[in-house]
Write a protein that holds these residues in place. Structure first.
Motif, mmCIF file in Angstrom:
data_model
loop_
_atom_site.group_PDB
_atom_site.id
_atom_site.type_symbol
_atom_site.label_atom_id
_atom_site.label_comp_id
_atom_site.label_asym_id
_atom_site.label_seq_id
_atom_site.Cartn_x
_atom_site.Cartn_y
_atom_site.Cartn_z
ATOM 1 N N CYS A 61 54.241 58.671 -30.958
ATOM 2 C CA CYS A 61 54.237 59.108 -29.554
ATOM 3 C C CYS A 61 53.194 58.400 -28.712
ATOM 4 O O CYS A 61 53.073 58.675 -27.518
ATOM 5 C CB CYS A 61 54.044 60.621 -29.488
ATOM 6 S SG CYS A 61 55.466 61.559 -30.099
ATOM 7 N N ARG A 160 50.690 61.050 -22.087
ATOM 8 C CA ARG A 160 51.809 61.745 -22.721
ATOM 9 C C ARG A 160 51.379 63.080 -23.316
ATOM 10 O O ARG A 160 50.223 63.256 -23.725
ATOM 11 C CB ARG A 160 52.426 60.881 -23.820
ATOM 12 C CG ARG A 160 53.083 59.611 -23.307
ATOM 13 C CD ARG A 160 53.686 58.789 -24.432
ATOM 14 N NE ARG A 160 54.307 57.579 -23.918
ATOM 15 C CZ ARG A 160 55.568 57.508 -23.502
ATOM 16 N NH1 ARG A 160 56.330 58.595 -23.560
ATOM 17 N NH2 ARG A 160 56.059 56.373 -23.044
ATOM 18 N N ARG A 224 59.981 69.453 -17.554
ATOM 19 C CA ARG A 224 60.407 68.736 -16.338
ATOM 20 C C ARG A 224 59.889 69.437 -15.083
ATOM 21 O O ARG A 224 59.478 68.774 -14.118
ATOM 22 C CB ARG A 224 61.930 68.619 -16.307
ATOM 23 C CG ARG A 224 62.499 67.738 -17.420
ATOM 24 C CD ARG A 224 63.989 67.503 -17.236
ATOM 25 N NE ARG A 224 64.518 66.705 -18.327
ATOM 26 C CZ ARG A 224 65.168 67.220 -19.392
ATOM 27 N NH1 ARG A 224 65.352 68.539 -19.463
ATOM 28 N NH2 ARG A 224 65.609 66.445 -20.343
ATOM 29 N N VAL A 229 58.193 63.238 -17.023
ATOM 30 C CA VAL A 229 59.395 62.405 -17.043
ATOM 31 C C VAL A 229 59.594 61.886 -18.465
ATOM 32 O O VAL A 229 58.731 62.053 -19.329
ATOM 33 C CB VAL A 229 59.284 61.235 -16.040
ATOM 34 C CG1 VAL A 229 59.162 61.754 -14.615
ATOM 35 C CG2 VAL A 229 58.096 60.320 -16.380
ATOM 36 N N ASP A 230 60.725 61.233 -18.693
ATOM 37 C CA ASP A 230 61.066 60.737 -20.036
ATOM 38 C C ASP A 230 60.946 61.858 -21.070
ATOM 39 O O ASP A 230 60.484 61.653 -22.194
ATOM 40 C CB ASP A 230 60.150 59.564 -20.441
ATOM 41 C CG ASP A 230 60.253 58.388 -19.491
ATOM 42 O OD1 ASP A 230 61.318 58.226 -18.865
ATOM 43 O OD2 ASP A 230 59.266 57.637 -19.373
ATOM 44 N N VAL A 231 61.364 63.040 -20.670
ATOM 45 C CA VAL A 231 61.263 64.211 -21.541
ATOM 46 C C VAL A 231 62.342 64.140 -22.620
ATOM 47 O O VAL A 231 63.502 63.842 -22.341
ATOM 48 C CB VAL A 231 61.411 65.509 -20.720
ATOM 49 C CG1 VAL A 231 61.456 66.733 -21.623
ATOM 50 C CG2 VAL A 231 60.260 65.620 -19.724
ATOM 51 N N ASP A 232 61.945 64.413 -23.856
ATOM 52 C CA ASP A 232 62.900 64.301 -24.956
ATOM 53 C C ASP A 232 62.463 65.211 -26.102
ATOM 54 O O ASP A 232 61.320 65.710 -26.128
ATOM 55 C CB ASP A 232 62.972 62.857 -25.446
ATOM 56 C CG ASP A 232 64.224 62.573 -26.257
ATOM 57 O OD1 ASP A 232 65.102 63.461 -26.336
ATOM 58 O OD2 ASP A 232 64.314 61.476 -26.829
ATOM 59 N N GLY A 245 56.808 64.216 -23.342
ATOM 60 C CA GLY A 245 56.975 63.919 -21.932
ATOM 61 C C GLY A 245 55.845 63.048 -21.444
ATOM 62 O O GLY A 245 54.756 63.046 -22.036
ATOM 63 N N ARG A 246 56.085 62.313 -20.366
ATOM 64 C CA ARG A 246 55.077 61.406 -19.815
ATOM 65 C C ARG A 246 54.754 61.785 -18.381
ATOM 66 O O ARG A 246 55.636 62.161 -17.610
ATOM 67 C CB ARG A 246 55.592 59.972 -19.868
ATOM 68 C CG ARG A 246 54.641 58.921 -19.287
ATOM 69 C CD ARG A 246 55.201 57.513 -19.463
ATOM 70 N NE ARG A 246 56.480 57.336 -18.789
ATOM 71 C CZ ARG A 246 56.620 57.027 -17.499
ATOM 72 N NH1 ARG A 246 55.528 56.853 -16.732
ATOM 73 N NH2 ARG A 246 57.810 56.884 -16.958
ATOM 74 N N PRO A 248 53.982 60.560 -14.803
ATOM 75 C CA PRO A 248 54.209 59.291 -14.069
ATOM 76 C C PRO A 248 52.900 58.680 -13.556
ATOM 77 O O PRO A 248 51.931 59.388 -13.295
ATOM 78 C CB PRO A 248 55.098 59.719 -12.895
ATOM 79 C CG PRO A 248 55.689 61.019 -13.305
ATOM 80 C CD PRO A 248 54.665 61.695 -14.168
#
Length: 248
Positions: A61, A160, A224, A229-232, A245-246, A248
């Motif tokens: 990560c 992150r 979110r 962002v880039d949540v997974d 998640g990141r 921005p």
């Protein structure tokens, strides 16, 4: 349960507490009491995952040498230790937990900064860390939105967050196997090892909170909402989840 809790309303949890204030007091006492035997019990029962897995998740990560890492709900430092190894002597690791007993055990093993606090109110300035980790403790958070907002606040841009968690398997057989393990095998192992009598109640609570955990989609939506962002979400062995998640 509170509106934004990571747990659903479940009658099994009524045997432990009623209301958020009582939940905090009861769980803090459980963790304080279990702290001296926690590491040995974790190794015996393997309800969590091994150090190899924790380090691999952090590495995958994005934890790198020289980073500043905040480990939330650090407990006795099982995730903290892996973060410290990855950031190296040029990095910084801060361990946060509401249980003084757990942090006392961590301090016997690791030379890191510690903070007695909750995820929903982190006593650190804005944009001060590169990475936030949380290992198998989201189920103990009373207000998930507040916690994720705090993770977002303390992260630097580009930083992150990684929340490791245990969840119910998707398949019926997997759910039955996990329930049998937590409800049968874990208590048996605890009884066979008298030194770990102090963690039996905590392990029972773990099992009940896994059963009452909210679904992964709700957790991702909360990340979110906090601005990530880039949540997974990645799944390992059908049980171990990593929500990432990141900022921005």
């Amino acid at each position: 349960m509170p509106k934004n809790s990571a747990l659903k309303d479940d009658r099994r949890l009524d045997t432990y507490f009623a209301g958020e204030d009582q939940r905090r007091a009861v769980t803090r006492d459980m963790f304080n009491e279990a702290a001296p035997g926690y590491d040995n019990a974790e190794r015996i029962t393997a309800l969590g995952s091994g150090s190899w897995y924790r380090r691999e998740v952090l590495r995958r990560c994005g934890v790198k040498p020289g980073m500043a890492v905040l480990d939330v709900a650090a407990g006795t430092g099982l995730v903290t230790a892996e973060a410290q190894a990855l950031v190296g002597p040029g990095g910084r690791v801060v361990a946060l937990d509401p249980s003084p007993g757990m942090l006392a055990e961590l301090q016997k093993k690791l030379a890191v900064e510690t903070l007695v606090a909750y995820a929903e109110s982190i006593p650190l300035p804005e944009a001060c860390v590169d990475f936030v980790s949380m290992g198998y403790a989201l189920r103990h958070v009373g207000d998930m939105d507040a916690a994720f907002a705090e993770y977002f606040r303390v992260l630097r841009p580009g930083g992150r967050a990684c929340i490791m968690e245990i969840s119910r398997p998707a398949g019926r057989f997997g759910r039955l196997a996990l329930r049998a393990y937590i409800g049968g095998v874990v208590p048996l192992l605890a009884r066979l090892s008298g030194r770990h009598a102090d963690v039996r109640r905590l392990w029972a609570y773990y099992g009940d909170t896994i059963e009452a955990a909210i679904d992964p989609a709700t957790i991702l939506a909360a990340m979110r909402r906090a601005g990530f962002v880039d949540v997974d979400c990645a799944v390992t062995f059908g049980v171990f989840r990593e929500y990432v998640g990141r900022k921005p």
